[in-house]
Scaffold this motif. Structure first.
Motif, PDB file in Angstrom:
ATOM      1  N   THR A 154      -3.371   3.202  -7.400  1.00 21.28           N
ATOM      2  CA  THR A 154      -2.856   2.752  -6.111  1.00 21.28           C
ATOM      3  C   THR A 154      -3.007   3.847  -5.062  1.00 21.28           C
ATOM      4  OG1 THR A 154      -0.626   3.544  -6.607  1.00 21.28           O
ATOM      5  CG2 THR A 154      -1.156   1.269  -7.245  1.00 21.28           C
ATOM      6  N   PRO A 155      -3.082   3.480  -3.773  1.00 20.12           N
ATOM      7  CA  PRO A 155      -3.246   4.487  -2.714  1.00 20.12           C
ATOM      8  C   PRO A 155      -2.100   5.491  -2.629  1.00 20.12           C
ATOM      9  CG  PRO A 155      -3.851   2.314  -1.905  1.00 20.12           C
ATOM     10  CD  PRO A 155      -3.223   2.105  -3.255  1.00 20.12           C
ATOM     11  N   HIS A 167       0.697  10.873  -4.330  1.00 14.80           N
ATOM     12  CA  HIS A 167       1.721  11.567  -5.120  1.00 14.80           C
ATOM     13  C   HIS A 167       1.100  12.455  -6.196  1.00 14.80           C
ATOM     14  CE1 HIS A 167       4.709   8.950  -3.241  1.00 14.80           C
ATOM     15  NE2 HIS A 167       5.638   9.694  -3.803  1.00 14.80           N
ATOM     16  N   ARG A 168      -0.025  12.036  -6.734  1.00 14.85           N
ATOM     17  CA  ARG A 168      -0.660  12.812  -7.790  1.00 14.85           C
ATOM     18  C   ARG A 168      -1.340  14.082  -7.277  1.00 14.85           C
ATOM     19  NH1 ARG A 168       0.045   7.862  -9.508  1.00 14.85           N
ATOM     20  NH2 ARG A 168       0.263   7.441 -11.746  1.00 14.85           N
ATOM     21  N   GLN A 186       0.813  -1.217   0.000  1.00 17.75           N
ATOM     22  CA  GLN A 186       0.000   0.000   0.000  1.00 17.75           C
ATOM     23  C   GLN A 186       0.845   1.265   0.000  1.00 17.75           C
ATOM     24  OE1 GLN A 186      -1.953   1.388   3.662  1.00 17.75           O
ATOM     25  NE2 GLN A 186      -3.900   1.327   2.552  1.00 17.75           N
ATOM     26  N   ILE A 187       1.955   1.263   0.728  1.00 17.98           N
ATOM     27  CA  ILE A 187       2.740   2.487   0.856  1.00 17.98           C
ATOM     28  C   ILE A 187       3.874   2.595  -0.161  1.00 17.98           C
ATOM     29  CG2 ILE A 187       2.185   2.735   3.306  1.00 17.98           C
ATOM     30  CD1 ILE A 187       4.924   1.622   3.994  1.00 17.98           C
ATOM     31  N   THR A 188       4.078   1.561  -0.973  1.00 22.60           N
ATOM     32  CA  THR A 188       5.172   1.620  -1.952  1.00 22.60           C
ATOM     33  C   THR A 188       4.705   1.712  -3.401  1.00 22.60           C
ATOM     34  OG1 THR A 188       5.314  -0.816  -1.973  1.00 22.60           O
ATOM     35  CG2 THR A 188       6.803   0.374  -0.482  1.00 22.60           C
ATOM     36  N   ARG A 189       3.602   1.060  -3.758  1.00 28.35           N
ATOM     37  CA  ARG A 189       3.149   1.014  -5.151  1.00 28.35           C
ATOM     38  C   ARG A 189       2.573   2.373  -5.560  1.00 28.35           C
ATOM     39  NH1 ARG A 189       5.037  -3.943  -7.235  1.00 28.35           N
ATOM     40  NH2 ARG A 189       4.933  -5.480  -5.536  1.00 28.35           N
TER      41      ARG A 189
END
Length: 408
Positions: free
Chosen positions: A17-18, A23-24, A9-12
């Protein structure tokens, strides 16, 4: 340690993805202005799991979706031939800031840029560069918010003359002393850490308690979601983004910002081009050649035996964890306080987006973000009982003597 589900969840960072959604919500460095050479009107860009192309439009630039073919080179390689734009595909806005093209891949109105030092300094005082790391963005970020690693991974067994070290990190003298920073980091390797949340992310203070009731104070910062701001020397800071290309590759984009003198861009570029190839800015030292490991050097000069460039030390450490670090087997300690705090912040941001509350993310208030200044990033030495005042005084003095408006 965490579960595999949480690690995913925190890397992809793909489009659905979450962590990719987080990031977006922010402007991301997409390319260096230097990459558009010879009047080239287009540039392939791979960002957040998407294959895009930077195109001129009127007086500015955009990112458009480009068509991929099965025999296309790896995602990090900027192949220029036969670039085809997907008609009707997403188009993303782009702005130029201090030699870097930033792109916004989210929906809705892009956020404002904070008034960070790297953005408000004149062009003459900022130099930008980038480098490729073959690993997930999160482990690249996490080494940058671990203040203790500098005393070990970047341990120099010999101290060079700081006068010969322009453009190199940790080669200055410690503030108000004749002690080289390399010696201070070597002799006081286990700092106490203080981590606090801020409007932009995290403020991380490393305290190295010295003899004669003195304390060395090193203030670094995590800028959400994937950047850091740290001191390079007494007169220069580094603002560095860890930008996902895809799940297993990232670029670091760095803005070097000088407070007093203009940056010697030709020298700094030449220093870094000795360590990187073009056009993909991949490091010449890598796992295929064992990062140029030299056991004789390791015995007498550096902890890693991989040369004096600290980017190579970091690269070896983060790439050695694998393409995506297996956090199900890690054991965090007291020196990982900032890493723990950051992961909690990232998980809260993911939850906020999932529940339709994007305003809860750092720097998402369009009216307040431009008022965020700094952040404070420096080294100072003061009385142990009053180290905070010494750190603030050091920053105030540096800003007061600055030829551009660095007031906070």
């Amino acid at each position: 340690m965490i579960s595999q589900k949480l690690n995913d969840q925190i890397t992809r960072i793909g489009p659905d993805t979450p962590a990719g959604a987080v990031h977006r919500m922010y402007w991301q460095p997409a390319a260096l202005v230097d990459e558009l050479t010879g009047g080239e009107p287009r540039l392939p860009v791979n960002l957040l799991g998407e294959r895009l192309v930077l195109l001129r439009r009127g007086d500015g630039y955009i990112l458009a979706t480009r068509r991929s073919s099965p025999d296309e080179p790896p995602a990090h390689h900027p192949a220029r031939d036969d670039i085809c734009v997907v008609e009707g595909g997403p188009v993303y806005p782009v702005v130029e800031k201090k030699g870097v093209f930033f792109a916004y891949l989210g929906t809705g109105e892009p956020p404002a840029f904070p008034n960070f030092d790297c953005f408000r300094a004149p062009d003459s005082h900022v130099f930008a560069f980038k480098g490729l790391w073959e690993c997930n963005w999160l482990q690249a970020l996490e080494i940058g918010i671990d203040p203790s690693h500098a005393s070990f991974l970047h341990r120099f067994l010999e101290d060079e003359d700081p006068a010969e070290s322009y453009g190199k990190q940790f080669r200055d003298k410690a503030a108000h002393t004749d002690m080289p920073m390399t010696q201070l980091l070597r002799e006081y390797p286990r700092p106490d850490l203080e981590v606090e949340e801020t409007d932009y992310g995290l403020k991380i203070t490393a305290l190295r308690h010295m003899a004669h009731d003195l304390t060395h104070v090193r203030v670094t910062n995590q800028i959400f979601p994937s950047a850091i701001c740290i001191p390079m020397s007494r007169e220069m800071i580094i603002t560095q983004w860890h930008v996902p290309v895809d799940d297993e590759t990232c670029y670091w984009f760095t803005m070097f910002t000088s407070f007093r003198q203009p940056v010697n861009k030709e020298l700094m570029r030449a220093q870094r081009l000795k360590e990187h190839r073009l056009p993909d800015y991949a490091p010449l030292k890598n796992r295929t050649n064992a990062y140029h490991f030299d056991p004789d050097e390791q015995e007498t000069q550096t902890y890693t035996g991989m040369g004096p460039d600290i980017n190579v030390h970091d690269q070896w450490a983060v790439e050695g964890l694998g393409a995506i670090q297996d956090r199900t087997r890690e054991h965090l300690g007291r020196g990982d306080a900032a890493i723990v705090r950051y992961r909690l912040m990232l998980r809260r941001a993911i939850k906020a987006l999932e529940t339709g509350q994007p305003e809860k993310l750092p720097m998402q208030d369009r009216s307040l973000t431009p008022q965020i200044v700094g952040p404070l990033s420096n080294d100072a030495i003061g009385d142990t009982g009053n180290w905070l005042a010494a750190s603030r005084q050091m920053d105030t003095e540096r800003r007061a003597g600055c030829p551009w408006d660095a007031t906070v």
